[in-house]
Design an enzyme around this catalytic site. Structure first.
Site, short mmCIF file in Angstrom:
data_model
loop_
_atom_site.label_atom_id
_atom_site.label_comp_id
_atom_site.label_asym_id
_atom_site.label_seq_id
_atom_site.Cartn_x
_atom_site.Cartn_y
_atom_site.Cartn_z
N LEU A 1 41.59 32.79 43.05
CA LEU A 1 40.50 32.81 44.02
C LEU A 1 39.36 33.66 43.48
CD1 LEU A 1 43.43 32.93 45.57
CD2 LEU A 1 42.03 33.25 47.61
N GLY B 1 38.47 38.68 45.82
CA GLY B 1 38.95 38.14 44.54
C GLY B 1 40.43 38.40 44.33
N SER B 2 41.21 37.38 44.01
CA SER B 2 42.65 37.57 43.96
C SER B 2 43.36 36.34 43.42
CB SER B 2 43.16 37.89 45.37
OG SER B 2 42.62 36.97 46.31
N ARG B 3 44.67 36.29 43.67
CA ARG B 3 45.50 35.19 43.19
C ARG B 3 46.70 35.02 44.11
NH1 ARG B 3 47.71 35.10 36.98
NH2 ARG B 3 49.61 33.87 37.26
#
Length: 231
Positions: free
Chosen positions: A99, A187-189
């Site tokens: 993301l 922001g990430s995963r």
């Protein structure tokens, strides 16, 4: 009153304090300098955009696994699930969704079923696009059993900018596909682990829409019919 409720519904509650803070700072800046006030308003608008919480049309079927997050399918590979969940050394298919700061960051349940275990693991904050982020970064791991009896795992992973993981689930929760369950800020995963013989319906580089994109179909060998619900 309904209009106000609808307004708050489309913004995730984690964003309220940020939006209010940005708006207050913008007001104070505008009282000193019009240009600074404009910059503050732009920042406030971006904050509202980041914490948006849109409805999605969710495919409903016990056979399906849907994407828990918006983003790019960055990687599909065989990997061991998070060790803290106690699944042993049995590899699974890992689908990694990255993301960026412009994606919707609200996370959704990938399948119908029951939550078996949760584990929060504090860690580092490497760029979430790196493979080692799955191992070393701060994460919230969830093990569930689907309505079809399959065990799957989904993991919220903090990134270089993301420093706050929110997960509203509890062990024993009965959950439905597409339900909102948390958010990762800035922001990430999200990783999804599936049994090795699962029929995947996505590929690397594909754009996924949380709550809508079908990642896998446990009943792929037979014709699967499903309907859509707005959530």
């Amino acid at each position: 009153m309904k209009q106000y409720n609808d307004l708050f519904k489309i913004i995730h509650r984690e964003g309220y304090i940020f939006i209010a803070s940005f708006a207050l700072v913008s007001f104070l800046l505008a009282s000193f300098n019009e240009k600074l006030g404009c910059i503050g308003c732009i920042a406030t608008a971006w904050c509202i955009y980041f914490f948006r919480n849109p409805d999605r049309f969710v495919p409903i079927s016990d056979d399906l696994v849907i994407s828990p997050a918006d983003g790019i399918i960055q990687e599909i590979k065989e990997a061991l699930p998070p060790p803290e969940l106690g699944l042993g050394d049995v590899e699974m298919i890992r689908v990694s969704i990255f993301l960026n700061i412009f994606n919707v960051h609200v996370n959704r349940i990938p399948a119908n079923g029951k939550i078996l275990a949760l584990h929060y693991n504090p860690g580092k904050f490497f760029n979430a696009s790196l493979d080692k982020a799955s191992i070393y970064n701060e994460r919230q791991s969830v093990l569930m059993e689907t309505a079809q009896g399959q065990k799957i795992v989904f993991v919220q992973i903090a990134g270089l900018i993301a420093r706050r993981i929110v997960c509203d689930l509890e062990e024993g929760n009965e959950v439905k596909t597409g339900e909102r369950y948390g958010i990762i800020r800035f922001g990430s995963r999200v990783d999804v682990y599936l049994p090795l013989k699962t029929a995947l319906l996505v590929s690397k580089g594909q754009t996924a829409i949380g709550g809508e994109t079908i990642i896998a179909d446990f009943g792929r060998k037979k014709t699967t019919e499903f309907k859509f619900e707005r959530k």
